[in-house]
Write an enzyme that holds these catalytic residues in place. Structure first.
Site, PDB file in Angstrom:
ATOM      1  N   CYS A   1       0.509  -1.030  -0.095  1.00  0.00           N
ATOM      2  CA  CYS A   1       0.052  -0.172   0.477  1.00  0.00           C
ATOM      3  C   CYS A   1       1.549   0.985   0.148  1.00  0.00           C
ATOM      4  CB  CYS A   1      -0.609   0.078   1.595  1.00  0.00           C
ATOM      5  SG  CYS A   1      -1.868  -1.856   1.241  1.00  0.00           S
TER       6      CYS A   1
ATOM      7  N   ARG B   1       4.555   0.258  -7.234  1.00  0.00           N
ATOM      8  CA  ARG B   1       4.351  -0.641  -5.848  1.00  0.00           C
ATOM      9  C   ARG B   1       3.835  -1.091  -5.740  1.00  0.00           C
ATOM     10  NH1 ARG B   1       5.839   1.984  -0.416  1.00  0.00           N
ATOM     11  NH2 ARG B   1       5.107   1.451   0.215  1.00  0.00           N
TER      12      ARG B   1
ATOM     13  N   TRP C   1      -2.511  -2.919  -1.844  1.00  0.00           N
ATOM     14  CA  TRP C   1      -2.448  -4.277  -1.962  1.00  0.00           C
ATOM     15  C   TRP C   1      -3.458  -4.983  -0.991  1.00  0.00           C
ATOM     16  CZ3 TRP C   1      -0.232  -6.360  -5.887  1.00  0.00           C
ATOM     17  CH2 TRP C   1       0.721  -7.690  -5.530  1.00  0.00           C
TER      18      TRP C   1
ATOM     19  N   ASN D   1      -1.523   1.819   6.147  1.00  0.00           N
ATOM     20  CA  ASN D   1      -0.312   0.240   5.364  1.00  0.00           C
ATOM     21  C   ASN D   1       0.115   0.123   6.830  1.00  0.00           C
ATOM     22  OD1 ASN D   1      -0.438   1.988   3.191  1.00  0.00           O
ATOM     23  ND2 ASN D   1       1.744   2.688   3.383  1.00  0.00           N
ATOM     24  N   GLY D   2       0.011  -1.400   6.464  1.00  0.00           N
ATOM     25  CA  GLY D   2       0.353  -2.751   7.872  1.00  0.00           C
ATOM     26  C   GLY D   2      -0.939  -3.320   7.880  1.00  0.00           C
TER      27      GLY D   2
ATOM     28  N   GLU E   1      17.003 -24.304  -5.591  1.00  0.00           N
ATOM     29  CA  GLU E   1      16.506 -22.992  -5.716  1.00  0.00           C
ATOM     30  C   GLU E   1      17.723 -22.031  -6.580  1.00  0.00           C
ATOM     31  OE1 GLU E   1      13.919 -21.871  -5.762  1.00  0.00           O
ATOM     32  OE2 GLU E   1      14.453 -19.210  -6.119  1.00  0.00           O
TER      33      GLU E   1
ATOM     34  N   LYS F   1      17.817 -19.644  -9.930  1.00  0.00           N
ATOM     35  CA  LYS F   1      17.840 -18.990  -9.650  1.00  0.00           C
ATOM     36  C   LYS F   1      19.412 -18.082  -9.890  1.00  0.00           C
ATOM     37  CE  LYS F   1      15.072 -16.597  -7.064  1.00  0.00           C
ATOM     38  NZ  LYS F   1      14.259 -17.211  -7.811  1.00  0.00           N
TER      39      LYS F   1
ATOM     40  N   GLU G   1      18.640 -18.510 -14.754  1.00  0.00           N
ATOM     41  CA  GLU G   1      17.021 -17.341 -14.120  1.00  0.00           C
ATOM     42  C   GLU G   1      18.647 -15.874 -14.564  1.00  0.00           C
ATOM     43  OE1 GLU G   1      14.509 -17.156 -11.132  1.00  0.00           O
ATOM     44  OE2 GLU G   1      13.234 -17.262 -12.889  1.00  0.00           O
TER      45      GLU G   1
ATOM     46  N   HIS H   1      25.598 -41.033  -8.449  1.00  0.00           N
ATOM     47  CA  HIS H   1      25.299 -41.762  -9.122  1.00  0.00           C
ATOM     48  C   HIS H   1      25.037 -41.551 -10.252  1.00  0.00           C
ATOM     49  CE1 HIS H   1      23.815 -44.681  -6.193  1.00  0.00           C
ATOM     50  NE2 HIS H   1      23.527 -43.299  -5.045  1.00  0.00           N
TER      51      HIS H   1
ATOM     52  N   LYS I   1       6.508 -12.647 -15.287  1.00  0.00           N
ATOM     53  CA  LYS I   1       6.544 -12.502 -14.318  1.00  0.00           C
ATOM     54  C   LYS I   1       5.322 -13.200 -13.939  1.00  0.00           C
ATOM     55  CE  LYS I   1       7.429 -11.385 -10.037  1.00  0.00           C
ATOM     56  NZ  LYS I   1       8.586 -11.866  -9.628  1.00  0.00           N
TER      57      LYS I   1
HETATM   58  O1  M6R Z   1       3.557 -16.910  -9.891  1.00  0.00           O
HETATM   59  P1  M6R Z   1       4.189 -18.775  -9.497  1.00  0.00           P
HETATM   60  O2  M6R Z   1       4.888 -18.662  -7.681  1.00  0.00           O
HETATM   61  O3  M6R Z   1       2.889 -19.221  -9.290  1.00  0.00           O
HETATM   62  O4  M6R Z   1       5.060 -18.754 -10.352  1.00  0.00           O
HETATM   63  C1  M6R Z   1       5.548 -20.108 -10.539  1.00  0.00           C
HETATM   64  C2  M6R Z   1       7.171 -19.981 -11.387  1.00  0.00           C
HETATM   65  O5  M6R Z   1       6.763 -19.177 -12.549  1.00  0.00           O
HETATM   66  C3  M6R Z   1       7.930 -18.625 -10.669  1.00  0.00           C
HETATM   67  O6  M6R Z   1       8.489 -19.323  -9.264  1.00  0.00           O
HETATM   68  C4  M6R Z   1       9.455 -19.098 -11.783  1.00  0.00           C
HETATM   69  O7  M6R Z   1      10.496 -20.646 -11.366  1.00  0.00           O
HETATM   70  C5  M6R Z   1      10.506 -17.658 -11.561  1.00  0.00           C
HETATM   71  N1  M6R Z   1      10.888 -16.928 -12.049  1.00  0.00           N
HETATM   72  C6  M6R Z   1      11.045 -17.656  -9.921  1.00  0.00           C
HETATM   73  O8  M6R Z   1      12.334 -16.959 -10.348  1.00  0.00           O
END
Ligand code: M6R
Length: 630
Positions: free
Chosen positions: A2, A27, A93, A119-120, A503, A507, A510, A526, A625
């Site tokens: 927010c 935001r 938000w 906000n909060g 993860e 990262k 990506e 293995h 996104k």
């Molecule tokens: O919106 P979601 O959490 O469902 O998205 C899932 C994946 O597309 C998302 O986590 C993707 O792997 C990101 N780019 C990770 O950084």
């Protein structure tokens, strides 16, 4: 997240509010609103009580059309009386209550003479709402915020000497986090502001006073800024600022120098949104924990929409998700099984729906998604529902498609994430899933109350530990510089460290477009060990989580084949450091909670390498996104 904007004094109050709201748009918001104290232009019609007094009114407008809300507000505002004396505005938000006009701020008291934007999170809103309703107040929204304005109304009715005193009295009743601005007809030039946790900044000129939740909303209006501290209350009048503590002690405000342009200010001085969002992780974790533990130490996830009897009757959990959300599920699986003694299966959403999974009425299918719109996860949840399962969604966006279709929802409260790579939403997801695991254990009676209390203590210690890990960006950058020319990266972990490794590899792929794979370290021999040669960089999760010795044996296997070893290790663990070429230090925490902290250096590492290679960390190539295609 927010946003708040407020102003008193000057000829352009309405313009400042509308422009400020537009500057807060970045935001993220789902609805918006504003309230103004205005002098009616039909002021010649006065009754005897008002003779000689300008008939001031409180004028409010709200809109809940997503990103079109501000256009609609501007249109409505054309109808407001002039002149405008002061105003407060808000972009919302949603956290408590879906996005709707009725839930948009400002909220008014019963008389329509006081308005508040906030906000909060007000943690004790449910008990306050019950008390206020019992005393005859009419609460009209689903928000946690509305109790505040009724508390102010009650304080004034009880004889508080003015708006500031009434706000002070109201806040004495409130637990949680707040940044708020209050406006009232009876003191039309006064804006009262107060903060605890959520930020607020004041801007001053000789004839006006401004308030906003961040500096971009005020840039260009003044160069005299004052940042309010926690538990401070500010009285803003045209050209005048009085700051006190919430207890009423005077405070001498200290001006802050701001040299940012608008773009830098939106990023709070960070170079990019990803870095800003990494630094917001302690708050994201803290907000996700807020108001979910009752005073007696019991966890009650009020918004779940399913009773504890239903949760107690579950005999199996199935987690479905994609990408980082899948990893969050995998990280929490260990805690769910260990604490709640339930079998937990986890599957990639796009695989789940096509494999005729065995789920029935006794299965709780948990969908994890920051956006709530990922089509693979949405379809997987629909499939689970068709098969009779109960569906619970962990999501960061209120009223997203998944949340509307689910039987139960647990919101993460990370605020909008603008960087494409998930960071703060990911940590908030793990936190929410851990809360769910504890709740399942509590309703099933598989953990003693004393153990639950200890674990809650560990959970509440996480934001500080995440903060310590986040602040080590420079150390991580130094490690990234050592390996900047490497082209192959292997991430290894065992037990909860395994999804952390997955993860970390995701990262790096990506953001840096480098070959990176994550493996359970025990699986190395293995097959994956064939990839290791001199020049391969192996990043291992070597925190003390129980399988440390076995992990170190696996590290020795790759070390002897010439790999460069980078280990995530607990602060002060020199034994681990002695076996590494470089160390990424993190504070120790409970082993089952450790992914929340241990994944942070991997985020920082991917970020640093991407920057070293000159890539755009906020918008990595080929990625979106929100993924709404299969
Ligand atoms: O919106 P979601 O959490 O469902 O998205 C899932 C994946 O597309 C998302 O986590 C993707 O792997 C990101 N780019 C990770 O950084």
């Amino acid at each position: 997240m927010c946003g708040i904007i407020a102003v008193t004094g000057g000829d352009e109050v309405l313009d400042v509010i509308l422009d400020g709201l537009a500057r807060l748009e970045y935001r993220g918001y789902d609805s918006a609103g504003l309230a103004l104290t205005t002098v009616r232009d039909d002021a010649t019609v006065v009754d005897s009580d008002l003779e000689g007094v300008a008939p001031v009114t409180l004028w409010r407008a709200r809109a809940a059309d997503g990103t079109r809300s501000l256009d609609h507000l501007a249109k409505q505002a054309e109808g407001a009386s002039r002149p405008v004396r002061a105003g407060i505005g808000h972009t919302r938000w949603a956290t408590h209550g879906r996005p709707s006009e009725g839930n948009a701020h400002p909220h008014l008291d019963c008389t329509g003479r006081i308005a508040v934007v906030h906000n909060g999170i007000i943690e004790n809103h449910a008990e306050l709402a019950a008390e206020l309703t019992g005393a005859g107040h009419r609460l009209r929204s689903e928000t946690d915020t509305e109790v505040v304005v009724h508390l102010v109304e009650a304080a004034l009715a009880a004889g508080a000497p003015g708006l500031a005193a009434a706000v002070r009295a109201a806040l004495a009743r409130v637990r949680g986090a707040f940044a708020l601005a209050v406006l009232a007809v009876d003191e039309p030039d006064l804006v009262v502001a107060a903060r605890r946790v959520s930020p607020l900044v004041v801007g001053m000129t000789s004839s006006s006073a401004f308030l906003a939740s961040d500096i971009p909303a005020l840039l260009g209006r003044t160069d005299r800024f004052y940042v309010l501290d926690d538990d401070q209350l500010a009285e803003l009048r045209p050209g005048s600022l009085v700051v006190t503590t919430l207890d009423g002690d005077p405070v001498e405000p200290v001006a802050t120098t701001v040299e940012w342009d608008l773009d830098a200010a939106r990023k709070d001085g960070f170079d990019d949104f990803m870095s800003k969002e990494i630094h917001e992780q302690p708050t994201a974790v803290a907000n996700t924990l807020l108001d979910r533990v009752h005073a007696d130490g019991h966890l009650v996830l009020d918004e779940l929409r399913v009773g504890h009897d239903v949760l107690a009757g579950i005999d199996k959990v199935f987690v479905v998700a994609c990408g980082s959300s899948y990893h969050a599920g995998l990280m929490a699986k260990y805690a769910m099984e260990h604490w709640a003694r339930l079998p937990v299966e986890i599957d990639i959403a796009s695989e789940f729906r096509y494999r005729d999974p065995v789920v029935d009425e006794g299965t709780l299918v948990v969908g994890v998604s920051q956006s709530g719109e990922t089509v693979d996860t949405l379809q997987a949840l629909r499939e689970a529902k068709r098969k009779g399962a109960r569906v619970l969604v962990v999501c960061n966006v209120v009223d997203a498609s998944m949340t509307r279709e689910a039987d139960a929802v647990l919101y993460t409260r990370a605020g909008p994430e603008i960087g494409v790579a998930a960071t703060k939403t990911h940590l908030a997801q793990i936190t929410a899933l851990l809360l769910l695991a504890l709740t399942l254990a509590q309703v099933r009676g598989t953990l003693e109350d004393a153990d639950v209390r200890l674990l809650l203590g560990d959970l509440h210690a996480l934001p500080d530990k995440v903060g310590l890990a986040v602040d080590r960006g420079d150390d991580v950058l130094a490690v990234a510089e050592q390996v900047r020319d490497a082209s192959a990266f292997l991430f290894l972990g065992r037990h909860v460290g395994y999804p952390v490794a997955l993860e970390g590899a995701l990262k790096l792929k990506e953001l840096s477009y480098l070959r990176a794979e994550g493996f359970p370290a025990g699986e190395l021999k293995h097959g994956p060990i064939a990839l290791v040669e001199p020049g391969t960089v192996v990043l291992g999760v070597a925190t003390r989580t129980g399988l440390w010795e076995k992990m170190m044996a696996n590290v020795a296997e790759v070390r002897s084949r010439g790999a460069t070893i980078v280990l995530v290790a607990n602060d002060g663990d020199e034994e681990t450091a002695g076996l590494a070429d470089a160390v990424l230090w993190v504070p120790a925490t409970h082993p089952l909670l450790s992914p929340v902290v241990d994944v942070v250096p991997f985020q920082l590492f991917a970020y640093a390498l991407a920057r070293l290679h000159g890539y755009d960390v906020d918008r990595p190539r080929n990625l979106a996104k929100v993924v709404t295609v299969e």
